[in-house]
Design an enzyme around this catalytic site. Structure first.
Site, PDB file in Angstrom:
ATOM      1  N   TYR A   1       0.401  -1.620   0.091  1.00 45.05           N
ATOM      2  CA  TYR A   1       0.003   0.018  -0.156  1.00 45.05           C
ATOM      3  C   TYR A   1       0.911   0.937  -0.383  1.00 45.05           C
ATOM      4  CZ  TYR A   1      -4.954   2.311   0.212  1.00 45.05           C
ATOM      5  OH  TYR A   1      -5.712   2.375  -0.720  1.00 45.05           O
TER       6      TYR A   1
ATOM      7  N   GLN B   1      12.216   6.749   8.852  1.00 46.47           N
ATOM      8  CA  GLN B   1      12.276   7.019  10.453  1.00 46.47           C
ATOM      9  C   GLN B   1      11.149   7.846  11.028  1.00 46.47           C
ATOM     10  OE1 GLN B   1      15.172  11.016  11.147  1.00 46.47           O
ATOM     11  NE2 GLN B   1      13.597  11.490  12.991  1.00 46.47           N
ATOM     12  N   LYS B   2       9.664   7.648  10.123  1.00 47.18           N
ATOM     13  CA  LYS B   2       8.904   7.948  11.106  1.00 47.18           C
ATOM     14  C   LYS B   2       8.842   6.240  12.024  1.00 47.18           C
ATOM     15  CE  LYS B   2       3.620   7.679  10.124  1.00 47.18           C
ATOM     16  NZ  LYS B   2       3.629   5.965  10.050  1.00 47.18           N
TER      17      LYS B   2
ATOM     18  N   VAL C   1       8.806  11.047   5.207  1.00 51.93           N
ATOM     19  CA  VAL C   1       8.230  12.162   4.299  1.00 51.93           C
ATOM     20  C   VAL C   1       6.256  12.610   4.513  1.00 51.93           C
ATOM     21  CG1 VAL C   1       7.354  12.184   1.840  1.00 51.93           C
ATOM     22  CG2 VAL C   1       8.565  10.859   2.340  1.00 51.93           C
TER      23      VAL C   1
ATOM     24  N   SER D   1      -0.515   4.032   5.495  1.00 46.04           N
ATOM     25  CA  SER D   1      -0.698   3.984   4.435  1.00 46.04           C
ATOM     26  C   SER D   1      -2.316   3.681   5.283  1.00 46.04           C
ATOM     27  CB  SER D   1      -0.794   2.120   4.713  1.00 46.04           C
ATOM     28  OG  SER D   1       0.555   2.214   4.176  1.00 46.04           O
TER      29      SER D   1
ATOM     30  N   HIS E   1       7.216   5.272   1.089  1.00 46.28           N
ATOM     31  CA  HIS E   1       7.726   4.526   0.695  1.00 46.28           C
ATOM     32  C   HIS E   1       8.692   4.794  -0.653  1.00 46.28           C
ATOM     33  CE1 HIS E   1       4.111   2.034   2.928  1.00 46.28           C
ATOM     34  NE2 HIS E   1       5.256   1.942   2.902  1.00 46.28           N
TER      35      HIS E   1
ATOM     36  N   HIS F   1       3.216   4.218  -1.198  1.00 49.31           N
ATOM     37  CA  HIS F   1       2.812   6.205  -0.689  1.00 49.31           C
ATOM     38  C   HIS F   1       3.709   6.839  -0.523  1.00 49.31           C
ATOM     39  CE1 HIS F   1       4.744   6.290   3.700  1.00 49.31           C
ATOM     40  NE2 HIS F   1       3.498   5.506   3.784  1.00 49.31           N
TER      41      HIS F   1
END
Lengths: 285, 285
Positions: B32, B148-149, B176, B186, B37, B34
């Site tokens: 999924y 890093q999220k 991002v 996602s 990714h 985004h």
């Protein structure tokens, strides 16, 4: 033969060998080498161009009341034996090199550990799996060699390599024995003369149990009673004796396929282990 | 771009690429895809000749009451995004391909897991570490890319690679964000319009806390109180908010060095996470 003490150095040796087109055989040990280890080195030597031997007494696999400090060590002797057997590189790291900090995680084994050595050595196979995973990542061999004497260890390492898709072949080698049948072990040096004279009866008992199976007896309880009976005649103390499917290490009254008969036995100064694997369909393995 | 579903097939692709002299970048995902990714893929594309993307929704890292069945999936869309971003091979295994039997062991993480997502998702990081170890063994990349999220995940994977000496470089990529600051995820698709409009306040709160630190406030309790205050104005519910040293994830009243401000926040249909890392010596990272 080179002796290297750092991860970086052993990797450089392996990378150079691989760049030459060599395949890598790896024999991980805790040192104090005996003929059992030599048979592993020779098997690796036969199959591969380049043989790495590691010598590392792994603290993680010793319990708080076990013999870590007493574990026998003699690096100079090991070095001579390794060289004669055809080792190319000995990897001989310090504890600090392998564990620079406390491990923030480990491999936790959940199948095949509540039996045999696992039941009396809690955490032991977590320590074994963790250090073997590290060594396989460090050395990155094509094939790694383990003795069938440590049958539960071999089964768990085979399971680990499959579970984590580690790109290495695991090669199990038959137990090497003294002429009287006693399985070779670094711990045999601790036996008194009397205990040493008696100890081969462990193997005799396992063989008798195996013969019983091969002659058609497939009830676990019957085999187990026979083993307990035979082992009861010794002057030491049974730690465990069991009859299990192999390599799943499942207990099942009705035996079939591959079966392991295994014993751990305490003498005053040493705990000995031995095992015998039979294949009910195909005869002794 | 090729799509392969078996371990054997992806290994063959990587082996062929390596034999051509290519270096391998690897982006493991649960699909999924985004822009987050895509930024990982682009970083891998920039650094390496050959980029492998994996898409696998890993059951091991979902708890019994979590959203495994509801986790969004759209392989055809992912395929287009991956191709456009420059992926060479998508590894898209089934659950059975990755876990043909119950795992007989797993990686058990003991450091850095009793905080942040770890405290509310018991076993989650064991599942993450276990599948990432498998994927690294399968693909054998030179470098693997993580966002890093998921700061705790990134820290634990860095720790894992170091602890087990896995021969791979771990590359952390910045979070991002949408134009209004909301971290891409996602799970954002599950937000109601109202929640979506409010959600950027999470990032605003973290930035404010970070600015407080950068302007000289180094008491954890003060920063934490400020964050709780700000987050308390939202219509959802705080799962956790914390201020910790990074990457050790230690709690310490006196902040120094790298510090992570992190939040997990429940809206009705989605749990969002975000974080901000500042370096007290060097300013924002």
């Amino acid at each position: 033969m080179k002796v290297v003490e750092t991860i970086k150095a052993v990797r450089n040796e392996v990378i150079a060998a691989k760049q030459t087109g060599f395949s890598i055989g790896f024999v991980p040990t805790m040192g104090y080498l005996h003929e059992g280890h030599v048979s592993l080195i020779e098997a690796a030597r036969k199959d591969h161009d380049f043989v790495v031997l590691s010598i590392f007494v792994n603290p993680l696999q010793f319990g708080p009341n076990e013999d870590l400090d007493r574990y026998p060590r003699d690096f100079q002797r090991d070095e001579k034996i390794a060289q004669k057997a055809g080792v190319d590189v000995i990897f001989y790291p310090s504890v600090h090199e392998m564990y620079p900090t406390n491990m923030p995680m480990s491999i936790h084994v959940t199948s095949g550990v509540d039996v045999l050595c696992g039941s009396s050595r809690p955490g032991h196979f977590d320590g074994v799996a963790t250090v073997v995973m590290k060594l396989l990542q460090i050395v990155q061999p094509n094939e790694a060699y383990f003795g069938q004497k440590d049958a539960q260890q071999l089964a768990i390492i085979m399971n680990m390599v499959e579970a984590f898709n580690v790109p290495v072949n695991i090669h199990g080698c038959p137990t090497v024995r003294e002429e009287d049948g006693l399985a070779k072990s670094s711990r045999n040096v601790y036996l008194t003369n009397e205990d040493r004279a008696e100890a081969p009866f462990l193997y005799e008992a396992l063989k008798e149990g195996a013969n019983l199976i091969l002659s058609g007896e497939t009830r676990r309880s019957v085999i187990l009673a026979e083993l307990e009976n035979r082992l009861g005649t010794g002057s030491g103390r049974i730690d465990y004796v069991d009859v299990l499917r192999y390599p799943s290490l499942e207990q099942s009254e009705q035996l079939s396929g591959k079966v392991i008969l295994a014993v751990a036995y305490f003498y005053k100064n040493a705990r000995l282990i031995d095992n015998y694997i039979v294949d009910i369909q195909e005869g002794e393995k």
